[in-house]
Design an enzyme around this catalytic site. Structure first.
Site, PDB file in Angstrom:
ATOM      1  N   ARG A 238       0.850  -1.189   0.000  1.00 38.70           N
ATOM      2  CA  ARG A 238       0.000   0.000   0.000  1.00 38.70           C
ATOM      3  C   ARG A 238       0.886   1.239   0.000  1.00 38.70           C
ATOM      4  NH1 ARG A 238      -3.639  -2.773  -1.432  1.00 38.70           N
ATOM      5  NH2 ARG A 238      -5.752  -2.939  -0.547  1.00 38.70           N
ATOM      6  N   GLU A 267      -3.925   7.467  -5.767  1.00 38.23           N
ATOM      7  CA  GLU A 267      -4.023   6.732  -7.031  1.00 38.23           C
ATOM      8  C   GLU A 267      -5.290   7.141  -7.753  1.00 38.23           C
ATOM      9  OE1 GLU A 267      -3.760   2.577  -6.080  1.00 38.23           O
ATOM     10  OE2 GLU A 267      -1.754   2.747  -5.241  1.00 38.23           O
ATOM     11  N   HIS A 285      -0.285   0.184  -9.853  1.00 40.36           N
ATOM     12  CA  HIS A 285      -1.005  -0.721  -8.952  1.00 40.36           C
ATOM     13  C   HIS A 285      -1.576  -1.927  -9.709  1.00 40.36           C
ATOM     14  CE1 HIS A 285      -3.413  -0.887  -4.923  1.00 40.36           C
ATOM     15  NE2 HIS A 285      -2.974  -2.073  -5.289  1.00 40.36           N
TER      16      HIS A 285
END
Length: 327
Positions: A238, A267, A285
């Site tokens: 994370r 993000e 990601h």
């Protein structure tokens, strides 16, 4: 027929998870969300709209706060396609009797990608690609991963999968975690050490810990100052675990040698502190997004959700808040 909302991006890449839901009479609620961006930035008001008359939700990072849950009276189960549940107020869900489920099927995909980032940073693969595409036939002298000391922050499912791969590279392995698995450590020759010792001794640091109030910005300026100037930092967990500004400064000033980052505080990454740095590899990601991982997590999430809606208790291994069954 219960309504089921799906906001986890690329959930339908493999048909099997959808087939599980339809076979059990679920009606799929369609949305106009941009699946390329994910569900982590959906505003609260829009989330409440999406959850109207929905009995089950399969999400990735949809923010389900206490306020949102209070406005979703029909919601009976939350299934997370993956293992990170920091976007859900679990206490609020528990108070409302809503089971929160995870789907631990991305383990091998993320571990593969973690090693991919290690190799890409250590051997300067991304920079070499840019040179070759520009017609510049230059030599980049890089460093091996083989036999380097690996430090794993968070020796859970994914951390263990990373450790198993590291044995094939003959890497000494250090780990830090709040929960120890001594049997695994013996089998794979992992040495548990405190975080500061790990940071000082590791050549490569892999972050595989969950995000919580206790781990937020775990890797800050002080932590980075403990690392070797030749060390690499890899984060596939994370973004909130790392102080990005401090990391960018350390990379820019050569206080650590490189980083591979798949996750970020915000993000999509709108304000990139790593712009212009050749010693960092960035990706949006996507460590979890293999065909195999998407199929496995989708099926696990769908099966768990169906079990709840049909009045059955889920597999304890996927239940985040077992307290709802202990009252």
């Amino acid at each position: 027929m219960p309504n089921v909302l799906i906001t986890a991006r690329y959930f339908a890449v493999d048909p099997e998870p959808l087939e599980v839901l339809r076979a059990h009479g679920c009606t799929l609620v369609h949305t106009d969300l941009d699946w390329t961006l994910g569900d982590g930035n959906v505003p609260a008001a829009r989330t409440v709209e999406l959850l109207r008359d929905v009995a089950g939700a399969i999400i990735a990072s949809l923010p389900l706060t206490e306020s949102v849950l209070a406005q979703a009276p029909a919601l009976k189960v939350i299934a997370i396609r993956g293992v990170g549940y920091d976007s859900v107020d679990v206490d609020a869900a528990t108070a409302r009797g809503i089971p929160v489920l995870i789907a631990p099927g991305f383990t091998e995909s993320v571990a593969d990608y973690t090693f991919g980032l290690m190799l890409a940073v250590a051997r300067q693969v991304a920079q070499a690609d840019r040179l070759a595409r520009a017609g510049r036939w230059e030599v980049l002298v890089s460093t091996n991963v083989y036999r380097k000391t690996l430090g794993i922050i968070g020796l859970g499912r994914i951390g263990k999968a990373v450790a198993r791969r590291a044995r094939g590279f003959d890497m000494p392995i250090l780990a830090t975690d709040v929960v120890r698995d001594d049997a695994f450590a013996r089998q794979y020759e992992v040495i548990y050490v405190p975080l500061d010792v790990l940071l000082r001794r590791a050549d490569i640091v892999s972050i595989n810990a969950p995000l919580s109030q206790g781990t937020r910005q775990l890797i800050d300026a002080q932590a980075l100052s403990l690392m070797k100037p030749t060390a690499l930092l890899i984060n596939t967990a994370r973004g909130g675990l790392v102080d990005e500004a401090a990391l960018a400064t350390a990379l820019r000033e050569g206080r650590i040698a490189g980083a591979g980052l798949d996750v970020f505080h915000d993000e999509p990454l709108r304000h990139n502190p790593f712009q212009g740095l050749d010693n960092v590899v960035l990706s949006p990601h996507l460590a979890a997004y293999s065909h195999e991982g998407l199929r496995a997590t989708g099926v696990i999430a769908a099966q768990g959700l169906v079990a709840i809606l049909e009045g059955r208790q889920p597999d304890p291994a996927v239940l985040v808040n077992p307290a709802i069954y202990q009252c």
